[in-house]
Write an enzyme that holds these catalytic residues in place. Sequence first.
Site, PDB file in Angstrom:
ATOM      1  N   CYS A   1       0.854  -1.180   0.000  1.00 60.36           N
ATOM      2  CA  CYS A   1       0.000   0.000   0.000  1.00 60.36           C
ATOM      3  C   CYS A   1       0.893   1.234   0.000  1.00 60.36           C
ATOM      4  CB  CYS A   1      -0.875  -0.027   1.251  1.00 60.36           C
ATOM      5  SG  CYS A   1      -1.842   1.468   1.493  1.00 60.36           S
TER       6      CYS A   1
ATOM      7  N   CYS B   1      -0.891   3.475  -6.563  1.00 61.25           N
ATOM      8  CA  CYS B   1      -1.791   2.862  -5.578  1.00 61.25           C
ATOM      9  C   CYS B   1      -1.988   1.428  -6.042  1.00 61.25           C
ATOM     10  CB  CYS B   1      -3.129   3.604  -5.539  1.00 61.25           C
ATOM     11  SG  CYS B   1      -4.435   2.731  -4.644  1.00 61.25           S
TER      12      CYS B   1
HETATM   13  N1  DGL Z   1      -3.985   0.413  -1.964  1.00 58.15           N
HETATM   14  C1  DGL Z   1      -3.622   1.616  -1.285  1.00 58.15           C
HETATM   15  C2  DGL Z   1      -2.388   2.265  -1.917  1.00 58.15           C
HETATM   16  O1  DGL Z   1      -1.588   1.609  -2.550  1.00 58.15           O
HETATM   17  C3  DGL Z   1      -4.603   2.671  -0.942  1.00 58.15           C
HETATM   18  C4  DGL Z   1      -6.054   2.660  -0.984  1.00 58.15           C
HETATM   19  C5  DGL Z   1      -6.693   3.457   0.163  1.00 58.15           C
HETATM   20  O2  DGL Z   1      -6.885   2.842   1.189  1.00 58.15           O
HETATM   21  O3  DGL Z   1      -6.928   4.674   0.020  1.00 58.15           O
HETATM   22  O4  DGL Z   1      -2.172   3.438  -1.775  1.00 58.15           O
END
Ligand code: DGL
Length: 271
Positions: A75, A189
């Site tokens: 993330c 993301c």
């Molecule tokens: N998958 C997450 C990232 O790579 C973020 C999504 C979220 O929770 O806003 O930033």
Amino acid sequence: MTEAKPVIVFDSGVGGLSVHRAIRERLPDLPVLYVADDAAFPYGDWEEGALVDHVVALMADLVAAHDPAAVVIACNTASTLVLPPLRARFDIPFVGTVPAVKPAAERTRTGVIAVLATPGTMRRDYTRELIRTYAKDCHVRLVGAPDLAAIAEAHMRGEPVDEAAVRAQIEPCFIEVDGARTDIVVLGCTHYPFLRTIFERVAPWPVTWIDPAAAIARRLEAVLGAGREGGTAPSFAVFTSGRRPPPRLERVLARLGLPVGNLTGAARTPK
Ligand code: DGL
């Protein structure tokens, strides 16, 4: 055969599955505990101090319950903030996921690149420092997309996607500077690779989309090193809300070798 320690792959939701997929390809026998912190989704909206405290506290529980060999923070929104406190607190390797600014700056032909991320990642000093360090000769458009991670979550649950809404979110990436157009968009993301086919369809012009998942899998392999034990520990996914995912998502998880388990002390045993 001894039970190998698992690797925890962690995200606010199912976006980290794009990283898990790459890890699976590279390390097919690795026991993985995939943790989706869906109770706290989306991380992109959290205030920074609160998000640090939340992730460190949750990680303390996960480390105590599962004794992982390593943790992948799959993330960007969390990695751009919580890697230093996690590394300071726990004596295990953490592999992070941060926007692939460096490869984008190396590959661009027009010198115009975009970083598509959550509003949280867009605001981070870490992200801005990456751009200053690795892309100072490029024109970089940093785009914080408020809705894309949630659209990707819905898509993974099998719900229809409003392509006009997706187009509106990615459109600010497509710019022209002195006759040169954006030629690379960094997927900043981990949710976004699951929307890539739609991005390609609705993009104003073709670009190269950079997904760092394969590089993260390589990094994990290097961190685990050659002495990695083989083992029979099960791989599975847990959701911090305790809610069971809808059938379509459960099928996706099963295809990725991740039956749904429990977060509690019994979490080593899939349901
Ligand atoms: N998958 C997450 C990232 O790579 C973020 C999504 C979220 O929770 O806003 O930033």
